[in-house]
Design an enzyme around this catalytic site. Structure first.
Site: not given
Length: 325
Positions: A60, A129
């Site tokens: 990321e 998540h």
């Protein structure tokens, strides 16, 4: 018009902008051939090629850094962070580099970047998540925070975000991707960033919310109506900048309000909304503004997730509290 769910509307927004502007580039983990973990980018690589839509390594920080670099060179990156819990690895690139780019360069460079990420609970997903991390973003000057609640707004807001010259954190609730279909124009249109929407008119109390909680709040308003209580529901759509004018106008009519958020209670978007209400509309209030939110705990495991999330019953209870104050 076409019938689209929110995932399809988001994909259509990206298709419109990839076709319209050759400087729009889409990248992230598995967004190419696979079409993203939720297939939100499905077919776009085949239509626009691997130089416009491409996969990145599972890093990321690299996704964020690539977006910042491309943004300074005239591109308009759409960078997908696969799940919201993964943004921590990209916070420096998102909230320091991109958010401050215009300021630190004296206006020489912009960061016209959209950071897309799914978030939110109710789907029994794995740890990291489903957290709601919008509170981190709204404390960061220079980045806009957009959270649509329906397909029409999702497409129009995403097109606006891609065209914006400042970075936008665009959060897509997991539980809304396939929840329902709506009439969505197939051509080019925008929904303005920074403008809330009254989705249900009422006169007794204002319910202020965003994302999935818009639908939970409307259900609560329907339950309240059975007992003669008329609740107005406002979909914020954008948390930064916040449309306080629409909120104040509603409170001037109803004189009572609650704010509903899925995130943990402390220091979230609801707290900021209440602070601004107190600054600008306190003399119109006949009761304190209450919050309905997740508890101040780590996001729970799937077995107890439903008990953790704000519910219709909790919203109804809070409305009755402000009405009986």
């Amino acid at each position: 018009m076409a019938q689209m769910n929110m995932k399809e509307a988001i994909r259509d927004a990206m298709r419109v902008e990839l076709k319209r502007d050759p400087n729009v580039i889409l990248f992230g983990e598995d967004v190419g051939k696979v079409g993203g973990v939720f297939r939100a980018t499905e077919g776009l690589q085949g239509e626009f090629g691997e130089t416009r839509v491409f996969d990145t390594p599972l890093a990321e920080s690299a996704i964020g850094g690539l977006a910042v670099g491309l943004g300074t060179q005239g591109f308009r990156p759409i960078a997908e962070i696969q799940f919201v819990g993964f943004i921590y690895e990209a916070l420096d690139q998102m909230f320091v580099q991109a958010a401050r780019m215009r300021y630190r360069s004296g206006g020489r460079y912009n960061a016209p970047i959209v950071f897309r990420t799914p978030f939110g609970g109710g789907v029994k997903a794995a740890e990291l998540h489903t957290d709601s991390l919008e509170g981190l973003a709204i404390q960061t000057p220079g980045i806009k925070v957009v959270i649509p609640s329906n397909p029409y707004d999702a497409k129009g807001l995403l097109i606006s975000a891609i065209r914006d010259n400042d970075p936008v954190f665009f959060m897509e609730h997991l539980n809304l991707y396939h929840a329902f279909r709506d009439e969505v124009p197939e051509d080019d249109y925008t929904v303005p960033i920074g403008k809330a929407k009254v989705v249900r008119e009422g006169k007794d109390v204002t319910i202020i919310t965003y994302g999935l909680m818009v639908h939970t709040s409307v259900k609560a308003a329907d339950e309240l109506e059975k007992n003669g209580i008329s609740a107005e529901v406002i979909d914020l759509r954008t948390l930064m900048p916040l449309d306080i004018d629409t909120i104040v106008a509603s409170i001037q009519k109803t004189n009572r309000a609650i704010v509903v958020q899925e995130a943990q209670k402390t220091s979230g978007a609801a707290a900021e909304v209440i602070a601004q209400i107190n600054e600008k509309a306190i003399l119109h209030l006949e009761a304190p503004v209450l919050r309905v939110a997740g508890p101040d705990t780590v996001y729970p495991f799937a077995q107890v997730e439903d008990a953790w999330l704000p519910s219709v019953a909790r919203i109804v209870k809070s409305v009755n509290q402000v009405l009986q104050f």
